[in-house]
Write a protein that holds these residues in place. Sequence first.
Motif, PDB file in Angstrom:
ATOM      1  N   GLN A  79       0.803  -1.218   0.000  1.00 22.45           N
ATOM      2  CA  GLN A  79       0.000   0.000   0.000  1.00 22.45           C
ATOM      3  C   GLN A  79       0.842   1.277   0.000  1.00 22.45           C
ATOM      4  N   ALA A  80       2.093   1.229   0.470  1.00 26.32           N
ATOM      5  CA  ALA A  80       2.960   2.411   0.508  1.00 26.32           C
ATOM      6  C   ALA A  80       4.325   2.034  -0.059  1.00 26.32           C
ATOM      7  N   PHE A  81       5.059   3.022  -0.584  1.00 24.37           N
ATOM      8  CA  PHE A  81       6.258   2.737  -1.383  1.00 24.37           C
ATOM      9  C   PHE A  81       7.557   3.288  -0.806  1.00 24.37           C
ATOM     10  N   ARG A  82       7.537   3.882   0.375  1.00 28.12           N
ATOM     11  CA  ARG A  82       8.759   4.464   0.931  1.00 28.12           C
ATOM     12  C   ARG A  82       9.288   3.689   2.130  1.00 28.12           C
ATOM     13  N   TRP A  83       8.881   2.450   2.305  1.00 28.68           N
ATOM     14  CA  TRP A  83       9.326   1.638   3.435  1.00 28.68           C
ATOM     15  C   TRP A  83      10.217   0.496   2.959  1.00 28.68           C
TER      16      TRP A  83
ATOM     17  N   ASN B 127       5.413  -2.818 -11.712  1.00 28.68           N
ATOM     18  CA  ASN B 127       5.418  -3.578 -10.465  1.00 28.68           C
ATOM     19  C   ASN B 127       5.893  -2.704  -9.309  1.00 28.68           C
ATOM     20  N   ILE B 128       5.762  -3.242  -8.090  1.00 30.75           N
ATOM     21  CA  ILE B 128       6.074  -2.452  -6.907  1.00 30.75           C
ATOM     22  C   ILE B 128       7.540  -2.010  -6.858  1.00 30.75           C
ATOM     23  N   PRO B 129       8.523  -2.873  -7.129  1.00 26.97           N
ATOM     24  CA  PRO B 129       9.912  -2.387  -7.110  1.00 26.97           C
ATOM     25  C   PRO B 129      10.164  -1.217  -8.056  1.00 26.97           C
ATOM     26  N   ALA B 130       9.535  -1.233  -9.227  1.00 29.08           N
ATOM     27  CA  ALA B 130       9.724  -0.129 -10.177  1.00 29.08           C
ATOM     28  C   ALA B 130       9.115   1.158  -9.635  1.00 29.08           C
TER      29      ALA B 130
ATOM     30  N   GLN C 246     -10.466  -5.815   0.856  1.00 33.08           N
ATOM     31  CA  GLN C 246      -9.557  -5.896  -0.294  1.00 33.08           C
ATOM     32  C   GLN C 246      -8.127  -6.153   0.159  1.00 33.08           C
ATOM     33  N   GLU C 247      -7.659  -5.412   1.163  1.00 33.45           N
ATOM     34  CA  GLU C 247      -6.285  -5.578   1.615  1.00 33.45           C
ATOM     35  C   GLU C 247      -6.054  -6.949   2.240  1.00 33.45           C
ATOM     36  N   TYR C 248      -7.030  -7.445   2.980  1.00 28.90           N
ATOM     37  CA  TYR C 248      -6.874  -8.761   3.602  1.00 28.90           C
ATOM     38  C   TYR C 248      -6.880  -9.875   2.556  1.00 28.90           C
ATOM     39  N   LEU C 249      -7.760  -9.791   1.578  1.00 32.61           N
ATOM     40  CA  LEU C 249      -7.760 -10.788   0.504  1.00 32.61           C
ATOM     41  C   LEU C 249      -6.446 -10.743  -0.267  1.00 32.61           C
ATOM     42  N   TYR C 250      -5.958  -9.540  -0.535  1.00 31.59           N
ATOM     43  CA  TYR C 250      -4.707  -9.381  -1.263  1.00 31.59           C
ATOM     44  C   TYR C 250      -3.532  -9.912  -0.456  1.00 31.59           C
ATOM     45  N   CYS C 251      -3.490  -9.571   0.824  1.00 34.77           N
ATOM     46  CA  CYS C 251      -2.390  -9.992   1.684  1.00 34.77           C
ATOM     47  C   CYS C 251      -2.335 -11.515   1.782  1.00 34.77           C
ATOM     48  N   ALA C 252      -3.494 -12.157   1.885  1.00 33.07           N
ATOM     49  CA  ALA C 252      -3.535 -13.601   2.090  1.00 33.07           C
ATOM     50  C   ALA C 252      -3.206 -14.386   0.839  1.00 33.07           C
ATOM     51  N   ARG C 253      -3.528 -13.836  -0.337  1.00 35.71           N
ATOM     52  CA  ARG C 253      -3.413 -14.641  -1.556  1.00 35.71           C
ATOM     53  C   ARG C 253      -2.673 -13.962  -2.691  1.00 35.71           C
ATOM     54  N   GLY C 254      -2.377 -12.688  -2.586  1.00 34.85           N
ATOM     55  CA  GLY C 254      -1.746 -11.972  -3.678  1.00 34.85           C
ATOM     56  C   GLY C 254      -0.230 -12.059  -3.644  1.00 34.85           C
ATOM     57  N   PRO C 255       0.451 -11.282  -4.501  1.00 31.29           N
ATOM     58  CA  PRO C 255       1.914 -11.335  -4.600  1.00 31.29           C
ATOM     59  C   PRO C 255       2.627 -10.830  -3.360  1.00 31.29           C
ATOM     60  N   ALA C 256       1.915 -10.079  -2.477  1.00 32.14           N
ATOM     61  CA  ALA C 256       2.567  -9.578  -1.267  1.00 32.14           C
ATOM     62  C   ALA C 256       3.046 -10.722  -0.376  1.00 32.14           C
TER      63      ALA C 256
END
Length: 285
Positions: A22-26, A115-118, A271-281
């Motif tokens: 969700q955030a990109f500076r950490w 993607n997130i790294p980019a 949305q965040e919980y579904l993503y966290c449990a099954r997504g690329p995170a």
Amino acid sequence: MTTITLGPDQPFDLDRTLSCGQAFRWEKAEGGWQGVVDGRAIRIRQEGSLLAFAGADAEFVRDYFRLDQDLPAILSSIDRDPAIGAAIRECRGLRLVRQQPWECLVSYLCATNTNIPAVKRRVALMAERYGRSIDGPSGTTYAFPEPEALAAITHSDLRDCKLGYRTDYVCEAAAFVAEHPDWAERVAALPFEEARQALMHFKGIGPKAADCVLLFAFGFLEAFPVDVWIHRIVAEAYLPELVGRSCTPAEYERIRRFAREHFGEYAGYAQEYLYCARGPARRPQ
């Protein structure tokens, strides 16, 4: 370091919160995390119920991580089926952070078709080149540049931050926000659907980016951003007729409206919980 003792009735999982995209500076660092938030260079780590941090005061940390919100009540309100129930059990303690609207807007302008790294690289380059320096607990770092700073530089200089075709989007947004410093307050005062349309007036902000900015920066917790992962998860768990199909604008609209009706006012947490449990995170960083 300053510390906060978390109450046993209000779970918090720092790692899941900061690794779910969700955030990109950490960044992970020495048993904890380091990041830049609203001009503050922060180091933070969690040991059980204790949060230890430097670079910000306790009030700021509580506000940023939404430690003031009754997370069990939110999770209870969205726990309406086996799929979300399993995600809640696995990712309990994940909280949505309160991001700054300007940085969040530009971050998601940089997040199209990538993607997130980019995205992290682009945001970091803009900060290093055009943000003010900050002496933090881990040395010198850089705040995200103000809109006036980005509005004052040339397209070619900004393109050197690896923005590609997104350069025009960021330049136009910077010029508009520099001229209208109250833009965020005006968006925040609108009803959800009107706020969504207002954000999509920015070139480069489509439905998904608008929903992300509304959810992460403006506190519209009913927003339900749909990327390829969420499309797949929702199709498999809730709308099987969408399995194997691409996410057209019509399907995006169908999914977000289904989610708002099914999960209620905290659909963004679902949305965040579904993503966290099954997504690329979930994958190793």
